[in-house]
Motif scaffolding. Sequence first.
Motif, PDB file in Angstrom:
ATOM      1  N   THR A  86       3.782   5.752   1.030  1.00  0.00           N
ATOM      2  CA  THR A  86       2.523   5.107   0.648  1.00  0.00           C
ATOM      3  C   THR A  86       2.685   3.592   0.637  1.00  0.00           C
ATOM      4  O   THR A  86       1.832   2.870   1.158  1.00  0.00           O
ATOM      5  N   GLU A  87       3.775   3.116   0.077  1.00  0.00           N
ATOM      6  CA  GLU A  87       4.012   1.669   0.030  1.00  0.00           C
ATOM      7  C   GLU A  87       4.167   1.099   1.440  1.00  0.00           C
ATOM      8  O   GLU A  87       3.682   0.006   1.730  1.00  0.00           O
ATOM      9  N   THR A  94      -2.745  -0.134   6.146  1.00  0.00           N
ATOM     10  CA  THR A  94      -3.452   1.102   6.493  1.00  0.00           C
ATOM     11  C   THR A  94      -4.631   1.268   5.541  1.00  0.00           C
ATOM     12  O   THR A  94      -4.459   1.120   4.326  1.00  0.00           O
ATOM     13  N   PRO A  95      -5.818   1.565   6.056  1.00  0.00           N
ATOM     14  CA  PRO A  95      -6.984   1.751   5.179  1.00  0.00           C
ATOM     15  C   PRO A  95      -6.735   2.876   4.163  1.00  0.00           C
ATOM     16  O   PRO A  95      -6.121   3.898   4.487  1.00  0.00           O
ATOM     17  N   ILE A  96      -7.241   2.682   2.954  1.00  0.00           N
ATOM     18  CA  ILE A  96      -7.024   3.655   1.876  1.00  0.00           C
ATOM     19  C   ILE A  96      -7.531   5.039   2.251  1.00  0.00           C
ATOM     20  O   ILE A  96      -6.892   6.042   1.949  1.00  0.00           O
ATOM     21  N   GLU A  97      -8.667   5.109   2.966  1.00  0.00           N
ATOM     22  CA  GLU A  97      -9.196   6.430   3.317  1.00  0.00           C
ATOM     23  C   GLU A  97      -8.252   7.161   4.272  1.00  0.00           C
ATOM     24  O   GLU A  97      -8.120   8.385   4.225  1.00  0.00           O
ATOM     25  N   ARG A  98      -7.559   6.430   5.129  1.00  0.00           N
ATOM     26  CA  ARG A  98      -6.568   7.035   6.034  1.00  0.00           C
ATOM     27  C   ARG A  98      -5.373   7.541   5.231  1.00  0.00           C
ATOM     28  O   ARG A  98      -4.864   8.629   5.477  1.00  0.00           O
ATOM     29  N   SER A 103      -2.258  11.965   2.896  1.00  0.00           N
ATOM     30  CA  SER A 103      -1.723  12.560   1.683  1.00  0.00           C
ATOM     31  C   SER A 103      -2.315  13.954   1.447  1.00  0.00           C
ATOM     32  O   SER A 103      -1.606  14.877   1.033  1.00  0.00           O
ATOM     33  N   ALA A 104      -3.609  14.110   1.702  1.00  0.00           N
ATOM     34  CA  ALA A 104      -4.244  15.430   1.555  1.00  0.00           C
ATOM     35  C   ALA A 104      -3.632  16.426   2.540  1.00  0.00           C
ATOM     36  O   ALA A 104      -3.392  17.590   2.198  1.00  0.00           O
ATOM     37  N   LYS A 132      -3.141   9.824  -7.123  1.00  0.00           N
ATOM     38  CA  LYS A 132      -2.999   8.380  -7.334  1.00  0.00           C
ATOM     39  C   LYS A 132      -3.792   7.623  -6.270  1.00  0.00           C
ATOM     40  O   LYS A 132      -4.524   6.674  -6.574  1.00  0.00           O
ATOM     41  N   LEU A 133      -3.676   8.059  -5.024  1.00  0.00           N
ATOM     42  CA  LEU A 133      -4.425   7.421  -3.936  1.00  0.00           C
ATOM     43  C   LEU A 133      -5.928   7.629  -4.094  1.00  0.00           C
ATOM     44  O   LEU A 133      -6.716   6.714  -3.824  1.00  0.00           O
TER      45      LEU A 133
END
Length: 143
Positions: A86-87, A94-98, A103-104, A132-133
């Motif tokens: 993630t870091e 990287t866009p948060i939605e990506r 992660s999903a 968390k994301l």
Amino acid sequence: MKDWHKADIKAALEKRGTSIAKLTQEAELKKGTFNNVFRVKYPKAERIIATALEMQPEQIWPSRYRVKEGETTNHEIEVRDVSERTEALKADKTPIERMVCLSASDYYHATKNPHFAAHYGGVERIRAELFKLLDEWHIEINQ
């Protein structure tokens, strides 16, 4: 334990910025050669794909590498920290939605594949990173 599905392997490679086609080209093999790995045992392709995923072939295709009861393999599973990825994704902007989608996908895959889950510290660890994301995304949306 089931072998990984073809789509899961391709998605995992994509997450790492590669593909079956790229691996085939890098190995200097004919186009489409690696597609055989999805139908039959193909140790060379299995090793190359597993290496690209930082895994062992028997983690991806356990039916092809059955270990008799009481035996062990000489491979230890190196537990990776999902938060490190993630870091790294954040550092690459990287866009948060990506990141949430990746992660999903990891969480779903971890619920279906114990080796994958173990590789990343367990289903709960992956789930915690996903939530968390999601929290971060929620905050970003509401700003």
